[in-house]
Design a protein around this motif. Structure first.
Motif, PDB file in Angstrom:
ATOM      1  N   THR A 293       0.822  -1.209   0.000  1.00 59.06           N
ATOM      2  CA  THR A 293       0.000   0.000   0.000  1.00 59.06           C
ATOM      3  C   THR A 293       0.863   1.270   0.000  1.00 59.06           C
ATOM      4  N   GLU A 294       2.016   1.201   0.641  1.00 62.30           N
ATOM      5  CA  GLU A 294       2.918   2.355   0.586  1.00 62.30           C
ATOM      6  C   GLU A 294       3.433   2.569  -0.836  1.00 62.30           C
ATOM      7  N   ARG A 295       3.709   1.481  -1.540  1.00 57.36           N
ATOM      8  CA  ARG A 295       4.149   1.604  -2.930  1.00 57.36           C
ATOM      9  C   ARG A 295       3.022   2.152  -3.804  1.00 57.36           C
ATOM     10  N   ILE A 296       1.810   1.677  -3.576  1.00 56.04           N
ATOM     11  CA  ILE A 296       0.656   2.199  -4.322  1.00 56.04           C
ATOM     12  C   ILE A 296       0.498   3.698  -4.080  1.00 56.04           C
ATOM     13  N   ALA A 297       0.649   4.111  -2.835  1.00 55.34           N
ATOM     14  CA  ALA A 297       0.512   5.537  -2.520  1.00 55.34           C
ATOM     15  C   ALA A 297       1.552   6.381  -3.252  1.00 55.34           C
ATOM     16  N   ARG A 298       2.751   5.830  -3.410  1.00 55.30           N
ATOM     17  CA  ARG A 298       3.820   6.583  -4.082  1.00 55.30           C
ATOM     18  C   ARG A 298       3.643   6.600  -5.597  1.00 55.30           C
ATOM     19  N   ARG A 299       3.289   5.463  -6.176  1.00 53.50           N
ATOM     20  CA  ARG A 299       3.375   5.311  -7.623  1.00 53.50           C
ATOM     21  C   ARG A 299       2.030   5.402  -8.344  1.00 53.50           C
ATOM     22  N   ASN A 300       0.951   5.022  -7.678  1.00 53.75           N
ATOM     23  CA  ASN A 300      -0.322   4.957  -8.399  1.00 53.75           C
ATOM     24  C   ASN A 300      -0.839   6.302  -8.903  1.00 53.75           C
ATOM     25  N   PRO A 301      -0.535   7.440  -8.255  1.00 49.83           N
ATOM     26  CA  PRO A 301      -1.028   8.697  -8.823  1.00 49.83           C
ATOM     27  C   PRO A 301      -0.645   8.902 -10.289  1.00 49.83           C
ATOM     28  N   GLU A 302       0.510   8.399 -10.726  1.00 50.17           N
ATOM     29  CA  GLU A 302       0.863   8.541 -12.144  1.00 50.17           C
ATOM     30  C   GLU A 302       0.443   7.338 -12.983  1.00 50.17           C
ATOM     31  N   ILE A 303       0.235   6.168 -12.348  1.00 50.52           N
ATOM     32  CA  ILE A 303      -0.146   4.962 -13.094  1.00 50.52           C
ATOM     33  C   ILE A 303      -1.664   4.857 -13.236  1.00 50.52           C
ATOM     34  N   ASN A 304      -2.390   5.120 -12.167  1.00 49.94           N
ATOM     35  CA  ASN A 304      -3.858   5.064 -12.163  1.00 49.94           C
ATOM     36  C   ASN A 304      -4.368   3.658 -12.465  1.00 49.94           C
ATOM     37  N   ALA A 305      -3.908   2.695 -11.685  1.00 45.99           N
ATOM     38  CA  ALA A 305      -4.279   1.297 -11.910  1.00 45.99           C
ATOM     39  C   ALA A 305      -5.571   0.890 -11.216  1.00 45.99           C
ATOM     40  N   PHE A 306      -6.035   1.663 -10.245  1.00 47.23           N
ATOM     41  CA  PHE A 306      -7.150   1.222  -9.414  1.00 47.23           C
ATOM     42  C   PHE A 306      -8.434   1.991  -9.686  1.00 47.23           C
ATOM     43  N   ALA A 307      -9.540   1.234  -9.769  1.00 49.96           N
ATOM     44  CA  ALA A 307     -10.863   1.837  -9.783  1.00 49.96           C
ATOM     45  C   ALA A 307     -11.295   2.174  -8.364  1.00 49.96           C
ATOM     46  N   THR A 308     -10.924   1.317  -7.421  1.00 48.88           N
ATOM     47  CA  THR A 308     -11.200   1.558  -6.010  1.00 48.88           C
ATOM     48  C   THR A 308     -10.290   0.676  -5.163  1.00 48.88           C
ATOM     49  N   LEU A 309      -9.919   1.160  -4.003  1.00 49.72           N
ATOM     50  CA  LEU A 309      -9.169   0.357  -3.042  1.00 49.72           C
ATOM     51  C   LEU A 309     -10.127  -0.221  -2.007  1.00 49.72           C
ATOM     52  N   ASN A 310      -9.720  -1.297  -1.381  1.00 54.18           N
ATOM     53  CA  ASN A 310     -10.578  -2.037  -0.468  1.00 54.18           C
ATOM     54  C   ASN A 310     -10.216  -1.709   0.976  1.00 54.18           C
ATOM     55  N   SER A 311     -11.086  -1.006   1.651  1.00 53.37           N
ATOM     56  CA  SER A 311     -10.804  -0.611   3.039  1.00 53.37           C
ATOM     57  C   SER A 311     -10.805  -1.804   3.984  1.00 53.37           C
ATOM     58  N   ALA A 312     -11.364  -2.932   3.565  1.00 54.60           N
ATOM     59  CA  ALA A 312     -11.396  -4.133   4.406  1.00 54.60           C
ATOM     60  C   ALA A 312     -10.107  -4.936   4.320  1.00 54.60           C
ATOM     61  N   ALA A 313      -9.160  -4.500   3.488  1.00 56.99           N
ATOM     62  CA  ALA A 313      -7.924  -5.271   3.327  1.00 56.99           C
ATOM     63  C   ALA A 313      -7.138  -5.368   4.625  1.00 56.99           C
ATOM     64  N   LEU A 314      -7.147  -4.317   5.409  1.00 58.54           N
ATOM     65  CA  LEU A 314      -6.376  -4.320   6.660  1.00 58.54           C
ATOM     66  C   LEU A 314      -6.882  -5.399   7.612  1.00 58.54           C
ATOM     67  N   ASP A 315      -8.215  -5.508   7.751  1.00 58.56           N
ATOM     68  CA  ASP A 315      -8.769  -6.552   8.615  1.00 58.56           C
ATOM     69  C   ASP A 315      -8.432  -7.941   8.081  1.00 58.56           C
ATOM     70  N   ALA A 316      -8.468  -8.101   6.764  1.00 59.35           N
ATOM     71  CA  ALA A 316      -8.129  -9.400   6.179  1.00 59.35           C
ATOM     72  C   ALA A 316      -6.675  -9.756   6.443  1.00 59.35           C
ATOM     73  N   ALA A 317      -5.771  -8.760   6.360  1.00 54.71           N
ATOM     74  CA  ALA A 317      -4.350  -9.010   6.623  1.00 54.71           C
ATOM     75  C   ALA A 317      -4.125  -9.352   8.094  1.00 54.71           C
ATOM     76  N   ARG A 318      -4.877  -8.722   8.986  1.00 51.37           N
ATOM     77  CA  ARG A 318      -4.770  -9.067  10.415  1.00 51.37           C
ATOM     78  C   ARG A 318      -5.193 -10.520  10.642  1.00 51.37           C
TER      79      ARG A 318
END
Length: 454
Positions: free
Chosen positions: A33-58
């Motif tokens: 997610t840190e890499r996405i935050a840095r690079r995605n503004p110029e790539i624009n790969a995502f339609a939406t991010l999943n706020s539930a990912a953090l709970d799934a990773a836990r």
């Protein structure tokens, strides 16, 4: 090993790191997610991010600690925005679709969750998956990580761009004429179109009788791993193969000695391919010959696959556009509207003839005495994002799906494998196909070439 290492690891390496305790799923998600935050503004790969990912990773982190890890426990994965993910909207790259979250996972998404994957978001698609340049009216332009002035391809634009940008190791795209293989080729990653019916789907889109879902990854081994989770019978999909789950990693390293591999130079019409495209094919031929494969020229008696696919493609998209309320048609991509108008009144007899031609092509390919097939994946390198394509059908045949559409018509498995870069520094690729349902052979041949390339 720390969070900064996580984005560059493939799925198998992440699982090994989790098992050894070198990383946790929470740390991997943080790194990605840190890499996405840095690079995605110029790539624009995502339609939406999943706020539930953090709970799934836990949850995944706890499962590893408790010794209850599943096949993809804690591995970040993305899903193309043509596929339903519970709790997120399915917008299909269109301003005309419902922005409300959907209530139920598509069958393949349910399998990802059951395997412990962490869904980090939904990736961009061209509007309703209609074209290869990676833009849509809703999300804008998705860009190629090798050179942001170029398109990553489509319609699985965001999935390929995310894979090439190291936004996690596993990405699910869809392919009805090349929509996994084209962006994989232009973005320098692995893209597998499985055999039709291998991966269950519901709901079906514009290209229901042709389209499949499959992996976009950075390695052949990861493609095999992801396919092993996605594949298997599902009653919700009326085309689902009545087969149990299997491990597509089995036999992956068996090599190609003794295999008979055909070079296809005419996929049913005069498909273009530049010097770099054929150079990639010849390099793969040299590698496979050196490993004991027997290379032969093939020239199947194919009907005009370009005309057949164009009719099915255009009519399928016309049907999709016909379902858009009249008041919202002005929000649709103008190129898609023009194409839909052109094919809106295709006679039923013409559609039946196209389907008959599709079956004729499938028969011709089934009669070949080969274990695998090599040909270009795309006619040339990734075009600039602002390249004008003019007539959409001409672009389809000459610039987009020239080499991929045949294997969609025949429903065969086919994979785009990165082979290096061209003179402009953009990725080159080769397409590897096999007889229907021999997805294992496609993966095995691709792995042999991948290992040789290093």
């Amino acid at each position: 090993m720390d969070v900064n290492d996580a984005p560059v690891l493939d799925a198998g390496e992440l699982l090994d790191a989790y098992k050894s305790g070198a990383l946790t799923p929470l740390q991997a998600l943080q790194g990605v997610t840190e890499r996405i935050a840095r690079r995605n503004p110029e790539i624009n790969a995502f339609a939406t991010l999943n706020s539930a990912a953090l709970d799934a990773a836990r949850e995944s982190t706890a499962r590893w600690q408790e010794g209850q890890a599943r096949a993809l426990e804690g591995v970040p994965v993305t899903v193309k925005d043509l596929i339903d993910v519970r709790g997120l909207p399915t917008r299909r790259g269109s301003k005309t679709t419902d922005p409300a979250p959907v209530a139920q996972d598509a069958p393949l998404v349910a399998r990802l969750r059951a395997a412990g994957a962490v869904i980090i978001g939904k990736t961009t698609s061209t509007e309703f998956g209609w074209k290869s340049p990676g833009d849509n009216p809703l999300n804008g332009i998705t860009r190629n990580p090798w050179n942001v002035a170029h398109t990553p391809g489509g319609s699985s634009a965001g999935a390929a761009a995310a894979a090439g940008s190291f936004f996690g190791p596993l990405h699910v795209g869809t392919d009805g004429g090349g929509s996994i293989r084209i962006p994989a080729a232009w973005s320098g990653v692995v893209g597998l179109k499985p055999s039709f019916g291998r991966v269950p789907q519901w709901k079906l889109g514009a290209f229901g009788p042709l389209a499949v879902a499959g992996p976009i990854t950075r390695s052949v081994r990861d493609a095999a791993l992801l396919l092993s989770v996605l594949a298997g019978f599902e009653k919700a999909d009326p085309f689902s193969l009545p087969e149990p789950a299997r491990d597509f990693g089995a036999g992956l390293e068996d090599g190609v000695k003794g295999l008979r591999i055909g070079i296809l130079r005419h996929p049913g019409f005069d498909a273009p391919a530049d010097e770099a495209a054929w150079g990639a094919v010849e390099e793969a031929v040299a590698i496979l010959t050196g490993q004991g494969a027997r290379i032969v020229e093939i020239d199947p008696a194919l009907p005009d696959s370009g005309a057949i696919f164009s009719t099915l493609w255009g009519a399928g998209l016309a049907k999709t556009v016909a379902a858009v309320p009249q008041a919202r048609l002005g929000l649709v991509d103008s190129g898609l509207l023009a194409l839909a108008e052109r094919y809106m009144q295709v006679p039923g007899l013409e559609l039946l003839a196209a389907e008959a031609g599709r079956v004729e092509a499938a028969h011709a390919m089934a009669m070949l005495e080969v274990d695998a097939i090599l040909c270009p994946a795309v006619p040339h390198g990734a075009p600039p994002v602002d390249a004008a394509y003019g007539d959409a059908v001409e672009a389809l045949l000459q610039h987009w799906a020239s080499w991929t559409m045949l294997f969609s018509l025949t429903r065969q498995p086919a994979l785009s494998l990165p082979m290096g870069v061209d003179a402009a520094g953009l990725p080159t690729s080769v397409q590897i196909a096999a007889p229907l349902y021999r997805d294992d052979v496609v993966l095995r041949v691709a792995r042999a070439v991948e290992v040789a390339l290093g």
